[in-house]
Design a protein around this motif. Structure first.
Motif, PDB file in Angstrom:
ATOM      1  N   SER A  14      13.309   8.145  28.913  1.00  0.00           N
ATOM      2  CA  SER A  14      14.148   8.137  27.720  1.00  0.00           C
ATOM      3  C   SER A  14      15.545   7.613  28.049  1.00  0.00           C
ATOM      4  CB  SER A  14      14.253   9.552  27.141  1.00  0.00           C
ATOM      5  OG  SER A  14      15.094  10.363  27.961  1.00  0.00           O
ATOM      6  N   LEU A  16      18.455   9.028  27.448  1.00  0.00           N
ATOM      7  CA  LEU A  16      19.282  10.070  28.064  1.00  0.00           C
ATOM      8  C   LEU A  16      18.866  10.333  29.504  1.00  0.00           C
ATOM      9  CD1 LEU A  16      19.876  12.856  25.378  1.00  0.00           C
ATOM     10  CD2 LEU A  16      21.491  11.147  26.221  1.00  0.00           C
ATOM     11  N   ASP A  17      17.569  10.297  29.776  1.00  0.00           N
ATOM     12  CA  ASP A  17      17.106  10.493  31.151  1.00  0.00           C
ATOM     13  C   ASP A  17      17.622   9.388  32.074  1.00  0.00           C
ATOM     14  OD1 ASP A  17      15.742  12.856  30.721  1.00  0.00           O
ATOM     15  OD2 ASP A  17      13.841  11.869  30.271  1.00  0.00           O
ATOM     16  N   HIS A 201      24.436  13.966  22.178  1.00  0.00           N
ATOM     17  CA  HIS A 201      22.982  14.147  22.281  1.00  0.00           C
ATOM     18  C   HIS A 201      22.627  14.917  23.558  1.00  0.00           C
ATOM     19  CE1 HIS A 201      21.256  12.140  18.845  1.00  0.00           C
ATOM     20  NE2 HIS A 201      21.960  11.041  19.049  1.00  0.00           N
ATOM     21  N   TYR A 202      23.346  14.631  24.646  1.00  0.00           N
ATOM     22  CA  TYR A 202      23.078  15.314  25.919  1.00  0.00           C
ATOM     23  C   TYR A 202      23.494  16.789  25.829  1.00  0.00           C
ATOM     24  CZ  TYR A 202      22.646  15.908  30.975  1.00  0.00           C
ATOM     25  OH  TYR A 202      22.269  16.340  32.225  1.00  0.00           O
ATOM     26  N   ARG A 205      20.759  18.463  23.961  1.00  0.00           N
ATOM     27  CA  ARG A 205      19.525  18.591  24.739  1.00  0.00           C
ATOM     28  C   ARG A 205      19.634  19.657  25.819  1.00  0.00           C
ATOM     29  NH1 ARG A 205      17.010  14.036  28.713  1.00  0.00           N
ATOM     30  NH2 ARG A 205      18.346  15.122  30.205  1.00  0.00           N
ATOM     31  N   GLU A 206      20.788  19.682  26.496  1.00  0.00           N
ATOM     32  CA  GLU A 206      20.979  20.601  27.616  1.00  0.00           C
ATOM     33  C   GLU A 206      21.511  21.966  27.181  1.00  0.00           C
ATOM     34  OE1 GLU A 206      20.510  19.757  31.145  1.00  0.00           O
ATOM     35  OE2 GLU A 206      19.325  18.222  30.114  1.00  0.00           O
ATOM     36  N   ARG A 207      21.810  22.082  25.890  1.00  0.00           N
ATOM     37  CA  ARG A 207      22.364  23.331  25.344  1.00  0.00           C
ATOM     38  C   ARG A 207      23.613  23.753  26.103  1.00  0.00           C
ATOM     39  NH1 ARG A 207      16.788  26.845  24.192  1.00  0.00           N
ATOM     40  NH2 ARG A 207      15.815  25.279  22.837  1.00  0.00           N
TER      41      ARG A 207
END
Length: 307
Positions: A14, A16-17, A201-202, A205-207
């Protein structure tokens, strides 16, 4: 062929990855090549993400370098509280390079307008010399501002801490030249290829936790040249100004004397992402009064040694 296509899809990375992997690679490269790296950590969202990347890069070990905050003394209290809590949680060393202490000692002089961003530079360079740092991680991104778009991932600084955009090193195939002579240093920008939207977004995703100042809340503000500044001890009212309460949030959290808020109803990460996706004004362009001094304000400061 169908089986091959299915295998290819399974290994697809992805966006972000890919960004995360690049940033982690950069951090590990710095630790492998340099003797005394440090991470600039202000408690702002970009440095929070950078600290999270460092945590993942070296897990399960502790982060192998200290963090440093160049403290103007004009900080938002919510951000300082978050900074201290996060540092304690991770067990990393926090170094505070204090502008107020530098003013008291005579290293720098307070400017007439009260803004301290410009006088952060000598304080930063003094700390670099004192602790002999040879690599400094910064959270700057290329989408923030025109001068920052000129930066390489490994940005060379001479023995005076100064930056010459015409005298930078090629970066081909993610190969970085880490050689420096005594007194020279490298500013490293692991988030160079991220955007503000990628950051959010990160975070989602990572909270990742953030200071509440990043989310919409009621605050007493004043309108100065179309920018909404919070009334506080560092930014008193001028003659004839009328404060009012508005629902605002901060896109960036720099010096409280020159960082403005934006009107917003975005009180959740999801709403912030929608808001950032729709905006056409950069975060610094919308909220940083110190960048409006001149077209080349940021570049001038960077040449002197600023991040």
């Amino acid at each position: 062929m169908k089986g091959v296509n299915a295998m290819t899809a399974a290994y697809r990375v992805s966006h972000l990855d890919a960004l995360e992997a690049e940033s982690i690679f950069v951090m590990r490269e710095v630790v492998a090549e340099f003797e005394r790296p440090v991470l600039l950590f202000s408690g702002g969202k970009d440095s929070i993400v950078m600290l999270r990347l460092a945590e993942k890069a070296f897990a399960p070990a502790r982060i192998p370098f200290p963090v440093m905050h160049v403290d103007t003394g004009h900080n938002f209290s919510e951000v300082l509280a978050f900074r201290d809590a996060r540092v304690e949680e991770l067990g990393v060393q926090l170094i505070v390079a204090s502008v107020p202490e530098a003013i008291t000692s005579g290293l720098v002089r307070e400017s007439a307008d009260g803004m301290r961003n410009r006088i952060q530079t000598p304080v930063l360079l003094d700390a670099v010399e004192k602790y002999r740092f040879d690599a400094l991680f910064g959270g700057a991104r290329r989408d923030e501002e025109k001068a920052r778009a000129k930066e390489r991932v490994f940005s060379f600084r001479d023995e005076f801490g100064q930056w010459d955009p015409r005298n930078q090193r090629p970066e081909l195939w993610s190969l970085y030249n880490a050689r420096v002579h005594p007194g020279e240093s490298i500013r490293v920008f692991p988030l160079s290829n991220w955007t503000e939207l990628d950051i959010w977004h990160y975070i989602a995703r990572e909270r990742i936790g953030l200071p509440e100042i990043y989310f919409a809340h009621d605050r007493e503000v004043v309108d100065r040249d179309g920018m909404l500044y919070a009334i506080n001890e560092f930014l008193p009212l001028r003659a004839g100004e009328e404060p009012f309460v508005a629902k605002v949030r901060y896109r960036t959290v720099g010096d409280a004397s020159c960082t403005a808020a934006v009107k917003s109803d975005a009180d959740t990460i999801e709403k912030v992402i929608d808001e950032v996706a729709a905006t056409r004004i950069t975060e610094r362009g919308a909220t940083r009064g110190d960048d409006k001094v001149s077209e080349a304000a940021m570049e001038d400061r960077k040449r002197e040694g600023y991040f």
